[in-house]
Write a protein that holds these residues in place. Sequence first.
Motif, short mmCIF file in Angstrom:
data_model
loop_
_atom_site.label_atom_id
_atom_site.label_comp_id
_atom_site.label_asym_id
_atom_site.label_seq_id
_atom_site.Cartn_x
_atom_site.Cartn_y
_atom_site.Cartn_z
N ARG A 99 0.73 -1.14 0.12
CA ARG A 99 -0.05 -0.11 -0.08
C ARG A 99 1.00 1.13 0.09
N MET A 100 2.04 1.21 0.92
CA MET A 100 2.98 2.47 0.74
C MET A 100 3.62 2.58 -0.53
N ALA A 101 4.03 1.57 -1.21
CA ALA A 101 4.50 1.67 -2.60
C ALA A 101 3.47 2.27 -3.54
N ALA A 102 2.07 1.84 -3.28
CA ALA A 102 1.18 2.27 -4.22
C ALA A 102 0.93 3.73 -3.95
N GLU A 103 0.80 4.19 -2.67
CA GLU A 103 0.60 5.66 -2.32
C GLU A 103 1.48 6.45 -3.22
N TRP A 104 2.81 6.29 -3.09
CA TRP A 104 3.97 6.88 -3.66
C TRP A 104 4.09 6.69 -5.27
N LEU A 105 3.54 5.78 -5.79
CA LEU A 105 3.36 5.51 -7.26
C LEU A 105 2.37 6.72 -7.46
N LEU A 106 1.07 6.60 -6.95
CA LEU A 106 0.06 7.70 -7.16
C LEU A 106 0.68 8.96 -7.04
N SER A 107 1.60 9.26 -6.35
CA SER A 107 2.16 10.57 -6.15
C SER A 107 2.95 11.02 -7.23
N PHE A 108 3.71 9.82 -7.70
CA PHE A 108 4.51 9.81 -8.91
C PHE A 108 3.61 10.43 -10.21
N TYR A 109 2.52 9.71 -10.08
CA TYR A 109 1.68 10.05 -11.35
C TYR A 109 1.16 11.38 -11.41
N HIS A 110 0.91 12.04 -10.12
CA HIS A 110 0.51 13.42 -9.92
C HIS A 110 1.83 14.55 -10.15
N THR A 111 2.84 14.21 -9.79
CA THR A 111 3.64 15.11 -9.67
C THR A 111 4.88 14.95 -10.82
N ALA A 112 5.00 13.72 -11.29
CA ALA A 112 6.01 13.26 -12.14
C ALA A 112 7.48 13.44 -11.54
N ASP A 113 7.69 13.52 -10.38
CA ASP A 113 8.85 13.67 -9.74
C ASP A 113 9.52 12.43 -9.23
N ALA A 114 10.24 11.69 -9.87
CA ALA A 114 10.66 10.23 -9.57
C ALA A 114 11.43 10.28 -8.48
N SER A 115 12.31 11.15 -8.23
CA SER A 115 13.28 11.35 -7.21
C SER A 115 12.64 11.36 -5.86
N ALA A 116 11.58 12.46 -5.78
CA ALA A 116 11.06 12.41 -4.49
C ALA A 116 10.26 11.32 -4.02
N SER A 117 9.37 10.77 -5.20
CA SER A 117 8.71 9.73 -5.08
C SER A 117 9.24 8.57 -4.55
N LEU A 118 10.57 8.34 -5.35
CA LEU A 118 11.31 7.27 -4.84
C LEU A 118 11.84 7.28 -3.37
N ALA A 119 12.15 8.46 -2.93
CA ALA A 119 12.66 8.68 -1.57
C ALA A 119 11.53 8.38 -0.87
N GLY A 120 10.32 9.12 -0.89
CA GLY A 120 9.39 8.81 -0.29
C GLY A 120 8.83 7.21 0.05
N ALA A 121 8.90 6.43 -0.97
CA ALA A 121 8.60 4.95 -0.87
C ALA A 121 9.67 4.16 -0.13
N VAL A 122 11.16 4.61 -0.47
CA VAL A 122 12.07 3.90 0.29
C VAL A 122 11.89 4.19 1.82
N HIS A 123 11.95 5.37 2.27
CA HIS A 123 11.68 5.83 3.61
C HIS A 123 10.71 4.99 4.21
N ALA A 124 9.41 4.94 3.61
CA ALA A 124 8.30 4.29 4.12
C ALA A 124 8.68 2.94 4.28
#
Length: 233
Positions: free
Chosen positions: A138-163
């Motif tokens: 679910r955490m990975a899916a949350e950040w994947l959805l964030s990536f679709y919204h922002t197109a910021d791969a670095s920030a989305s990856l960092a958020g998913a990894v930290h979660a």
Amino acid sequence: MTENNQIWSPYLTILQQGGSLSALHYTVKHTRVSPYLEMQTDSLHGNGTYQNGQARLEVNPYVRFFPIFDPLLTSENLGYEQFEQALSDVMLHCLADLDIKMGMSRHDFYIRLLMRDLEQGTFGGDKELAEFSIMERRMAAEWLLSFYHTADASASLAGAVHAVLPDCEIYIREGEEFVFYMRQPFAEPEEKKLRFLIWLFLPLSCSCTIHWTKTYGVIGYEDTMRMEGFVLA
């Protein structure tokens, strides 16, 4: 509405823990109906029991579902007690599922769809995904959805990894190379999780390096440049 009156509360707990809903059984209290049964308690369910992998939860459905269960459970002993209990269990599972869906927002539906895509192998990495718990997916899916919204791969990856991997630190060197520091000894499940998240968010052209256990100094990041026996990278 209190948590004891939310039929989905124990149902959702099992889902979050990755358990099997077939192991949850709702048992209707006081099958023989009295005219004042709904007055005997103000809680929909009480404390349950857990034995041999099976969870049993006593329920007084009249607190919320009187119109549904009043015609079902009679005051006469007609010899159908096992059938009534089995039917009540099925109905309460359905009501719990409906409760969850009615409480879902559009965001929750998007997350469910992404989790389904992950589990169906749409993004690949089936062996790596198998290491993720339900909540980590679910955490990975949350950040994947964030990536679709922002197109910021670095920030989305960092958020998913930290979660998913809170012991991991990420540094980006010269804007091109991602350096991951796992503050623990090498462990294959954690490496598979990290590899999967890298594949999920970063293009194949990105250079990624993973270090384990030791702290490394990275030129340009002063908080990593401590004189404590680091290795200069």
